[in-house]
Design an enzyme around this catalytic site. Sequence first.
Site, mmCIF file in Angstrom:
data_model
loop_
_atom_site.group_PDB
_atom_site.id
_atom_site.type_symbol
_atom_site.label_atom_id
_atom_site.label_comp_id
_atom_site.label_asym_id
_atom_site.label_seq_id
_atom_site.Cartn_x
_atom_site.Cartn_y
_atom_site.Cartn_z
ATOM 1 N N ASN A 49 18.641 38.386 5.484
ATOM 2 C CA ASN A 49 20.300 38.628 5.723
ATOM 3 C C ASN A 49 20.756 40.053 5.600
ATOM 4 O OD1 ASN A 49 23.360 38.743 5.759
ATOM 5 N ND2 ASN A 49 23.347 36.797 3.732
ATOM 6 N N TRP A 50 21.451 41.184 6.772
ATOM 7 C CA TRP A 50 21.673 42.320 6.355
ATOM 8 C C TRP A 50 22.441 42.380 5.488
ATOM 9 C CZ3 TRP A 50 19.263 45.946 10.817
ATOM 10 C CH2 TRP A 50 17.833 45.661 10.436
ATOM 11 N N LYS A 51 23.302 41.902 6.073
ATOM 12 C CA LYS A 51 25.477 41.229 5.528
ATOM 13 C C LYS A 51 25.779 42.757 6.258
ATOM 14 C CE LYS A 51 23.640 39.086 1.689
ATOM 15 N NZ LYS A 51 24.272 38.370 0.278
ATOM 16 N N HIS B 52 28.192 30.981 5.204
ATOM 17 C CA HIS B 52 27.873 31.614 4.284
ATOM 18 C C HIS B 52 28.974 32.032 2.626
ATOM 19 C CE1 HIS B 52 26.492 35.107 1.548
ATOM 20 N NE2 HIS B 52 24.983 34.995 2.005
ATOM 21 N N GLU C 280 29.642 33.844 1.223
ATOM 22 C CA GLU C 280 30.956 35.893 1.582
ATOM 23 C C GLU C 280 31.904 35.077 1.814
ATOM 24 O OE1 GLU C 280 27.645 37.995 1.990
ATOM 25 O OE2 GLU C 280 26.777 37.865 -0.303
ATOM 26 N N GLU D 200 22.117 28.458 -1.710
ATOM 27 C CA GLU D 200 21.974 29.397 -1.826
ATOM 28 C C GLU D 200 23.189 29.416 -3.177
ATOM 29 O OE1 GLU D 200 21.180 33.030 0.413
ATOM 30 O OE2 GLU D 200 23.032 32.846 1.071
ATOM 31 N N GLY E 77 23.134 37.669 -5.583
ATOM 32 C CA GLY E 77 23.213 39.501 -5.503
ATOM 33 C C GLY E 77 23.781 39.462 -6.293
ATOM 34 N N SER F 154 18.649 36.211 -4.472
ATOM 35 C CA SER F 154 17.604 37.373 -5.177
ATOM 36 C C SER F 154 16.765 36.225 -5.106
ATOM 37 C CB SER F 154 18.371 37.286 -7.141
ATOM 38 O OG SER F 154 19.892 37.420 -7.132
ATOM 39 N N GLY G 29 18.390 38.440 1.862
ATOM 40 C CA GLY G 29 19.367 39.757 0.895
ATOM 41 C C GLY G 29 19.210 40.902 0.856
ATOM 42 N N GLY G 30 19.116 41.381 0.135
ATOM 43 C CA GLY G 30 18.778 43.149 0.003
ATOM 44 C C GLY G 30 17.700 43.840 -0.326
#
Length: 259
Positions: A13-15, A98, A100, A170, A176, A216, A237-238
């Site tokens: 997930n590149w956001k 998600h 967010e 999640e 994150g 994470s 993600g990251g």
Amino acid sequence: MTTALRRPLIAGNWKMNLDLRAARNLLRALRENLSDVAAEVAVCPPFTLLAAAAEELKGAPIRVGAQDLFWEKTGAYTGEVSAEQLVDIGCSVVLIGHSERRRCFGETDDTVARKLKSALRAGLMPVVCVGETLEEREGQKTYRVLQTQLKGALSGLAPAEAGKIVVAYEPVWAIGTGKTATPTQAQDAHLFIRKTLATVLGSEASMAVRILYGGSVKPDNADALMAQPDIDGALVGGESLKPVSFLRIIHFQAPAEAG
Ligand code: PGA
């Protein structure tokens, strides 16, 4: 680890990250270094990069996914993108609900349910995200939150259709933050999710649904997470923005088979 019934899925997930040049570089690095991978792989870039990603990954065993969609097919919905438009440019996966989006953009279990139906209508593989906040976990509300989010998302779906979905657990406190759920905490939540799915879909269908862990995920914790019986993949993600890390997670080490 996941059974033969459920092929592991590792999704990035590149956001709201990367420009066109960086995206192309990352996708080329992934595509060139994906060797003999047991898992299914997907990347979810921002809308602006989806068409380029689909073109860059043509013929590669990497699916392209969006991070959101809107439930109508076409029309006067400024700023929105439909499931059909995503399919048209080569997407086959979509993230829905998600945390967010729930937190920053007011998504609710009702909007998640509508989005899920539209994804299935268009033939996209939906990844429905659920998870509790730290406050909810500390207040012993984790199971209640997961159950409400899942039942809300699946409401009105036929079991046969609902069997096509992927669920991502999640925990919001792990996204994150560098704080990962322990493999035991994650397995515990995944098992609860599978049991909840069984009450809605029947136990056979629930055994076929892949449940990803997200929050994470890194090269140094992926193997232990993936070793859990109800963890069928990861939503990353990251670390999915770093080719070496994401490739290591994709090539996670399965535990040796007993016997
Ligand atoms: P993270 O994000 O891996 O950076 O924690 C996961 C996600 O939000 O999907």
